[in-house]
Design a protein around this motif. Structure first.
Motif, PDB file in Angstrom:
ATOM      1  N   SER A  51      20.547  -1.124  34.331  1.00  0.00           N
ATOM      2  CA  SER A  51      19.430  -0.245  34.689  1.00  0.00           C
ATOM      3  C   SER A  51      19.877   0.995  35.462  1.00  0.00           C
ATOM      4  O   SER A  51      19.131   1.954  35.562  1.00  0.00           O
ATOM      5  N   ASN A  70      17.153   6.297  35.599  1.00  0.00           N
ATOM      6  CA  ASN A  70      16.324   5.557  34.631  1.00  0.00           C
ATOM      7  C   ASN A  70      14.974   5.188  35.238  1.00  0.00           C
ATOM      8  O   ASN A  70      13.939   5.266  34.573  1.00  0.00           O
ATOM      9  N   ARG A  73      12.800   8.396  35.643  1.00  0.00           N
ATOM     10  CA  ARG A  73      12.267   8.840  34.351  1.00  0.00           C
ATOM     11  C   ARG A  73      11.134   7.929  33.876  1.00  0.00           C
ATOM     12  O   ARG A  73      10.143   8.388  33.334  1.00  0.00           O
ATOM     13  N   LEU A  74      11.357   6.619  34.090  1.00  0.00           N
ATOM     14  CA  LEU A  74      10.325   5.665  33.675  1.00  0.00           C
ATOM     15  C   LEU A  74       9.029   5.882  34.447  1.00  0.00           C
ATOM     16  O   LEU A  74       7.947   5.963  33.859  1.00  0.00           O
ATOM     17  N   ARG A 276      17.832   2.616  24.078  1.00  0.00           N
ATOM     18  CA  ARG A 276      18.042   3.123  25.445  1.00  0.00           C
ATOM     19  C   ARG A 276      18.040   1.903  26.361  1.00  0.00           C
ATOM     20  O   ARG A 276      17.039   1.602  27.025  1.00  0.00           O
ATOM     21  N   ARG A 279      17.252   2.292  30.147  1.00  0.00           N
ATOM     22  CA  ARG A 279      15.844   2.481  30.484  1.00  0.00           C
ATOM     23  C   ARG A 279      15.052   1.187  30.279  1.00  0.00           C
ATOM     24  O   ARG A 279      14.172   0.851  31.059  1.00  0.00           O
TER      25      ARG A 279
END
Lengths: 312, 417
Positions: A51, A70, A73-74, A276, A279
């Motif tokens: 992660s 990550n 962005r999530l 990905r 992510r």
């Protein structure tokens, strides 16, 4: 408080025999700990590692450390925010319904005196069916042209035209909730039934003699006596429903318009469709933290009320 | 993870291929295939194994839906089958990674190549090399229930405008003119692409650095679908349909047309008992005026057979590949039971008879066909396109909003390459 400094200091080093005694429980625990390390601890640590990396699964290059990128962005992604809402909506619409219906069924079953095992076995059928099969069954039951649900509603005159249940966001959510409640209700019923059978009969007799009616008996005896069972049921059902993948994926694949795109489907899409993995792993970690928090709160509530009861 | 991948691969590829005194083993993974294809390949493998003493084929039929996961696993581990039958888009994705062998390394490749439709070979080409042998073409065409159109004296529409008019008339009789899967699945992206290409649109810009599907052609194609739905000319539930629901809707005479491929004839006959005397195939309708400058076409899908990059028996695998997929008589005659039309030029020479309905329409569509761009991330791009179409068909976004949002996500993917 005083301290007697003349007392000789006891040698705290265990002798060989004591050490052996001290270690013995750990010998017994070692196999279980080894299994837990392989099947739980290692995947969690590995997932945590992924992660915080940009994983180059296919390109053959080194994974690139990206820190909390990550996660950021999530959390900034409208798809992920929507999927958290979808998960919460799915869980907290399903859960109360399943609990209320499960309780009603448990109360009915508790009154059945003859052939209860037969009824119980029948009750377990939805719980025993594989979620994929359940998903396909409900997908076709809710089909606009061929589904039995529209056919029935048209026949009895409740609707005038077929409803595209799985093609509209709000009706698709409702359809998945109905299927989920149908699947979970037997588990809840069985758990509550076990709880009901553990309530001493003399409590009801005493209440009856004191003039309590059926509703008063339910609210002042049955519900308080069942609260620990209900807390456990609530905890497990929350974990299972938030984690649910197969039923929704088969019924709607997360659609329409991402209305049923719950977090586990989003994790799957990030990790295995878009490759990905970093992510996807971050999304899975967020889900894990959420479920651990919920579990911690519940366990605290259950144990604190138990301690309180013991003190009383 | 490596342990899990090794288990996923099934440990099947690790056994010795060459054992003294025994024939060389060649492992074939055949992804998907309609029942007719499966029946044929089992027979062809048996025939080959009976006839040869030096090579033995070990056939494994696998689910079409699992090909990407299986190929990812086997490519990472570097072990698995010697030959795979799969979708052509993996030629690029796995060719680039060394998971597939370029055909150019085999001496007689030019002779094999000369026997195949030249435009189809482009679908398995990447950086000047071919990473598979295309064996089946799947052009997207308009599948028409002629019984419905004849009942109301209607012609097969060739333009979007004519299709709307057919829709208006059929709606008066409680029928849908058109149906298609528009759920959150890849079937949706494929049907949309046939319309996009028909309007002159493309998936990417010219140098594949940015999304192109959100241009005028894409927005018009999605706007056309939305209008068909809103006017009641296609099922309101299409946004929840995958292949099966769509096939059921069309085959039971509730809709007159659907965008499908060569598999349709066998599917509707075998799975839905549809009387194929009422089936006709035609070109996918296009807008009266093209919306972008590109050549108008339709989507062409291709199934290929490839040799894996880690095979220890490349020459034997090439021998097997040619025997099964080029020289076998089944590829000389288009057969609906095989799921697609052959890529061999010989199958279309005068005098070849075929039970295919409207084979000429299929061949013409194949000639005009344009594939998915051979980009390593194409599966992710397809998913974003499907999402956009589903958002619009669910009524929560306009074509411009949905396609522009999908384009932002696709541009982010493209920037990684």
């Amino acid at each position: 408080m005083t301290t007697d400094t003349n007392i000789p200091i006891k040698n705290t080093r265990p002798s060989g025999r004591l050490l052996q005694q001290w270690l013995t429980p750990y010998y017994f625990l070692t196999p279980a700990l080894a299994v837990l390390t392989v099947v739980i601890l290692f995947p969690i640590v590995s997932n945590l590692f992924m992660s915080v990396h940009k994983v180059q699964l296919l390109k053959g290059g080194e994974d690139q450390f990206v820190g909390i990128d990550n996660y950021l962005r999530l959390l900034g992604s409208s798809t992920f925010q929507g999927s958290i809402l979808a998960s919460l909506r799915f869980t907290f619409l399903s859960l109360p319904l399943a609990l209320v219906l499960g309780m009603a069924m448990a109360l009915v079953f508790n009154e059945i005196r003859r052939a209860r095992p037969v009824f119980t076995a029948c009750l377990l059928v939805p719980w025993a069916i594989a979620p994929v099969v359940t998903g396909y069954m409900w997908r076709w039951l809710f089909h606009d042209s061929f589904g039995l649900i529209n056919h029935f509603l048209l026949t009895v005159g409740i609707i005038e035209a077929n409803i595209p249940w799985l093609a509209q966001p709000h009706t698709a959510v409702a359809a998945t909730v109905v299927a989920n409640v149908w699947r979970f209700m037997p588990y809840i019923t069985i758990m509550l039934l076990a709880g009901l059978q553990g309530i001493p009969g003399d409590l009801y007799e005493a209440a009856h003699m004191d003039g309590a009616n059926i509703l008063e008996r339910f609210f002042h005896i049955t519900l308080p006596q069942l609260r620990h069972v209900m807390a456990v049921v609530f905890l497990f059902a929350t974990i299972w429903m938030v984690n649910d993948f197969a039923l929704i994926f088969i019924m709607t694949e997360g659609g329409p318009a991402k209305a049923t795109l719950v977090v586990p489907i989003t994790v799957y899409r990030f990790a295995f469709e878009h490759l990905r993995l970093g992510r996807g792993a971050a999304a899975a970690m967020i889900l894990l933290v959420f479920l651990l928090s919920v579990s911690a709160v519940f366990i605290r509530v259950i144990f604190s009320s138990q301690r309180k009861q013991t003190r009383e | 993870m490596l342990l899990a991948l090794w288990i996923t691969v099934g440990c099947g590829g690790d056994r010795e291929r060459h054992i003294a005194g025994q024939p060389t083993r060649v492992v074939v993974w055949d992804f998907g295939g309609v029942p007719g294809h499966q029946e044929w390949i089992k027979g062809a493998v048996k025939k080959f194994n009976d006839a040869r003493e030096d090579i033995e084929i070990e056939l494994e039929i696998r689910d079409w839906a699992t090909q990407r996961e299986s190929l990812i696993s086997s490519t990472i581990i570097g072990a698995g089958p010697d030959i795979i039958r799969c979708h052509h888009k993996y030629a690029v994705e796995f060719g680039e990674l060394g998971g597939l062998l370029p055909m150019e390394q085999f001496e007689d490749w030019p002779e094999v190549k000369a026997r195949i439709f030249p435009n189809v070979l482009e679908h398995v080409k990447y950086k000047g090399q071919h990473y598979g042998v295309p064996i089946t073409m799947l052009p997207f065409v308009l599948a028409v229930n002629t019984d419905i159109l004849a009942r109301y004296d209607l012609e097969i529409p060739t333009t979007w405008e004519a299709m709307l008019e057919v829709g208006r008339i059929l709606k008066q009789h409680d029928l849908h003119a058109f149906t298609m899967p528009a759920g959150l699945n890849l079937d949706t992206a494929y049907r949309f692409l046939a319309l996009l290409y028909g309007a002159g649109g493309r998936v990417f810009n010219e140098d594949w650095t940015r999304a192109g599907f959100n241009g005028p052609a894409g927005k018009a194609a999605l706007g056309f679908l939305l209008r068909m739905k809103n006017e009641g000319y296609m099922p309101a539930a299409a946004a929840a349909y995958a292949f099966d629901e769509n096939a059921a809707h069309w085959s039971t005479g509730r809709a007159a047309m659907s965008v499908e491929g060569p598999w349709w004839q066998d599917t509707v006959l075998g799975d839905y008992d549809f009387d194929t005397d009422h089936l006709a195939l035609a070109q996918v309708p296009i807008p009266a005026v093209p919306l972008e400058d590109n050549v108008q076409g339709t989507l062409l899908d291709v199934v290929m057979v490839a040799i894996t990059g880690y095979t220890p028996v490349a020459e034997e695998a090439w021998t097997v590949l040619k025997a099964l997929n080029v020289d076998d008589p089944v590829w000389q005659q288009p057969n609906p039971k095989m799921g697609g039309i052959p890529t061999l030029l010989a199958a279309y020479t005068p005098g070849v008879e075929s039970p295919y309905i409207d084979l000429a329409q299929l061949a013409e569509s194949a000639r005009r066909g344009i594939g998915w761009p051979g980009h390593p991330a194409i599966t992710q791009v397809q998913r974003h396109i499907a999402d956009a179409v589903n958002l619009v068909m669910s009524g929560v976004a306009s074509p411009a909003e949905a396609l522009d949002q999908a384009a932002i996500e696709v541009n982010e993917i493209l920037s990684d390459y």
